[in-house]
Motif scaffolding. Sequence first.
Motif, short mmCIF file in Angstrom:
data_model
loop_
_atom_site.label_atom_id
_atom_site.label_comp_id
_atom_site.label_asym_id
_atom_site.label_seq_id
_atom_site.Cartn_x
_atom_site.Cartn_y
_atom_site.Cartn_z
N ILE A 104 0.83 -1.20 0.00
CA ILE A 104 0.00 0.00 0.00
C ILE A 104 0.87 1.26 0.00
O ILE A 104 0.58 2.23 -0.71
CB ILE A 104 -0.96 0.00 1.21
N VAL A 105 1.94 1.25 0.78
CA VAL A 105 2.86 2.39 0.80
C VAL A 105 3.45 2.63 -0.59
O VAL A 105 3.57 3.77 -1.05
CB VAL A 105 3.99 2.17 1.83
N SER A 106 3.82 1.54 -1.27
CA SER A 106 4.38 1.68 -2.62
C SER A 106 3.34 2.25 -3.58
O SER A 106 3.67 3.05 -4.46
CB SER A 106 4.88 0.32 -3.13
N ARG A 107 2.09 1.87 -3.40
CA ARG A 107 1.02 2.42 -4.24
C ARG A 107 0.82 3.91 -3.96
O ARG A 107 0.60 4.71 -4.87
CB ARG A 107 -0.28 1.66 -4.01
N PHE A 108 0.88 4.31 -2.70
CA PHE A 108 0.76 5.73 -2.36
C PHE A 108 1.85 6.54 -3.06
O PHE A 108 1.60 7.65 -3.56
CB PHE A 108 0.86 5.92 -0.85
N LYS A 109 3.05 6.00 -3.10
CA LYS A 109 4.15 6.70 -3.78
C LYS A 109 3.88 6.80 -5.27
O LYS A 109 4.17 7.83 -5.90
CB LYS A 109 5.46 5.96 -3.52
N GLU A 110 3.30 5.76 -5.85
CA GLU A 110 2.96 5.79 -7.27
C GLU A 110 1.89 6.83 -7.54
O GLU A 110 1.95 7.57 -8.54
CB GLU A 110 2.49 4.42 -7.73
N TYR A 111 0.88 6.90 -6.68
CA TYR A 111 -0.18 7.90 -6.85
C TYR A 111 0.40 9.31 -6.77
O TYR A 111 0.01 10.20 -7.52
CB TYR A 111 -1.26 7.74 -5.78
N ALA A 112 1.33 9.51 -5.83
CA ALA A 112 1.94 10.82 -5.68
C ALA A 112 2.68 11.23 -6.95
O ALA A 112 2.61 12.38 -7.38
CB ALA A 112 2.89 10.82 -4.48
N CYS A 113 3.38 10.28 -7.55
CA CYS A 113 4.10 10.57 -8.80
C CYS A 113 3.12 10.78 -9.95
O CYS A 113 3.30 11.69 -10.77
CB CYS A 113 5.06 9.43 -9.13
N GLN A 114 2.11 9.94 -10.01
CA GLN A 114 1.14 10.04 -11.11
C GLN A 114 0.40 11.37 -11.10
O GLN A 114 0.23 12.00 -12.15
CB GLN A 114 0.13 8.89 -11.00
N PHE A 115 -0.02 11.80 -9.91
CA PHE A 115 -0.81 13.04 -9.81
C PHE A 115 0.06 14.25 -9.47
O PHE A 115 -0.46 15.36 -9.33
CB PHE A 115 -1.90 12.87 -8.75
N ARG A 116 1.37 14.02 -9.32
CA ARG A 116 2.31 15.10 -9.03
C ARG A 116 1.87 15.90 -7.82
O ARG A 116 1.69 17.12 -7.87
CB ARG A 116 2.46 16.01 -10.25
N VAL A 117 1.72 15.18 -6.72
CA VAL A 117 1.26 15.80 -5.49
C VAL A 117 1.99 15.17 -4.31
O VAL A 117 2.37 14.00 -4.37
CB VAL A 117 -0.28 15.62 -5.34
N LEU A 119 1.74 13.47 -1.10
CA LEU A 119 0.63 12.72 -0.51
C LEU A 119 1.06 12.14 0.84
O LEU A 119 2.02 11.38 0.92
CB LEU A 119 0.22 11.59 -1.46
N THR A 120 0.35 12.52 1.89
CA THR A 120 0.64 12.01 3.23
C THR A 120 -0.63 11.39 3.81
O THR A 120 -1.73 11.61 3.31
CB THR A 120 1.14 13.14 4.15
N HIS A 121 -0.46 10.64 4.91
CA HIS A 121 -1.62 9.97 5.48
C HIS A 121 -1.43 9.73 6.98
O HIS A 121 -0.30 9.62 7.47
CB HIS A 121 -1.87 8.62 4.79
N ASP A 122 -2.54 9.64 7.69
CA ASP A 122 -2.53 9.25 9.10
C ASP A 122 -2.38 7.74 9.21
O ASP A 122 -2.72 7.00 8.28
CB ASP A 122 -3.84 9.68 9.78
N ASP A 123 -1.94 7.28 10.37
CA ASP A 123 -1.83 5.84 10.60
C ASP A 123 -3.20 5.17 10.54
O ASP A 123 -3.31 4.00 10.16
CB ASP A 123 -1.18 5.57 11.96
N ASP A 124 -4.24 5.91 10.92
CA ASP A 124 -5.59 5.34 10.91
C ASP A 124 -6.01 4.93 9.50
O ASP A 124 -6.77 3.97 9.33
CB ASP A 124 -6.60 6.35 11.47
N VAL A 125 -5.54 5.67 8.50
CA VAL A 125 -5.89 5.35 7.12
C VAL A 125 -5.30 4.00 6.74
O VAL A 125 -5.97 3.14 6.15
CB VAL A 125 -5.39 6.44 6.16
N MET A 126 -4.04 3.80 7.09
CA MET A 126 -3.40 2.53 6.78
C MET A 126 -4.08 1.37 7.51
O MET A 126 -4.32 0.30 6.93
CB MET A 126 -1.92 2.59 7.17
N SER A 127 -4.42 1.58 8.77
CA SER A 127 -5.10 0.53 9.55
C SER A 127 -6.45 0.19 8.93
O SER A 127 -6.84 -0.98 8.86
CB SER A 127 -5.29 0.99 11.00
N PHE A 128 -7.15 1.22 8.47
CA PHE A 128 -8.46 1.00 7.84
C PHE A 128 -8.32 0.19 6.56
O PHE A 128 -9.06 -0.78 6.34
CB PHE A 128 -9.12 2.34 7.54
N LEU A 129 -7.37 0.56 5.71
CA LEU A 129 -7.20 -0.12 4.43
C LEU A 129 -6.78 -1.58 4.63
O LEU A 129 -7.29 -2.48 3.95
CB LEU A 129 -6.17 0.61 3.58
#
Length: 220
Positions: A104-117, A119-129
């Motif tokens: 999931i972390v690797s996907r977040f990095k890909e999204y950040a590159c794709q959308f050029r933004v 992207l950060t997240h709370d730990d709760d988001v990771m736990s939820f996913l």
Amino acid sequence: MPEDVVTSIHMFLDSQQPVFVDDAAIDARQAMFIFTTNEGHTVMRSETARLLRHRDRQDLRHRDFEPLLQAIITEANPWLAHKGVVHLYAPFLPMTRVEVREFIVSRFKEYACQFRVDLTHDDDVMSFLIGEIGFDANGFTEHGLARIDEPTLLTEVKGPLQDLIEDYNNRLVKPTAIHMSMDKNNKHRVAFDVKSTLHSDSHKTQHQQQHQHQHSKADL
């Protein structure tokens, strides 16, 4: 050769090489074909769980599974096992929460590159996913990476993120930093908070022209 194996590779086999598949040139004479199967997956999961009780995942080796793999393939498809068609049998080990988190972390990095933004997240988001993904009694995922991508990440993160960015772009504004947290009003939904933006050149030009026009009126 088994019919299903022939069917899976027939598009690559032609008297004229290379062949083009999805706009990619592939020469079957130099290609390596990888066949995947779910045969024996229950046995493999049990053996992986047994080994992980005494060793770290990184310490597991191909030789730990080789006899079991050979037995599984021999039982499932004796022709492949005895004709030497397959040169190597490799196990796909089931994932635990640790591997899912890394994915999931690797996907977040890909999204950040794709959308050029940024992207950060709370730990709760990771736990939820991670909690949205099914795990068995041994702590292994019920499905592979593709099922984590879709529907989980596509529905909860990538889709809403893309919609948010497109909405801002339609207003000639580009988000440059977005933070993800759990929605306070809905504990089963990810919320996106735009932390910083950048106005597009066309928006800047329009804003500058309006400002100059107002300034000219003031001078008069």
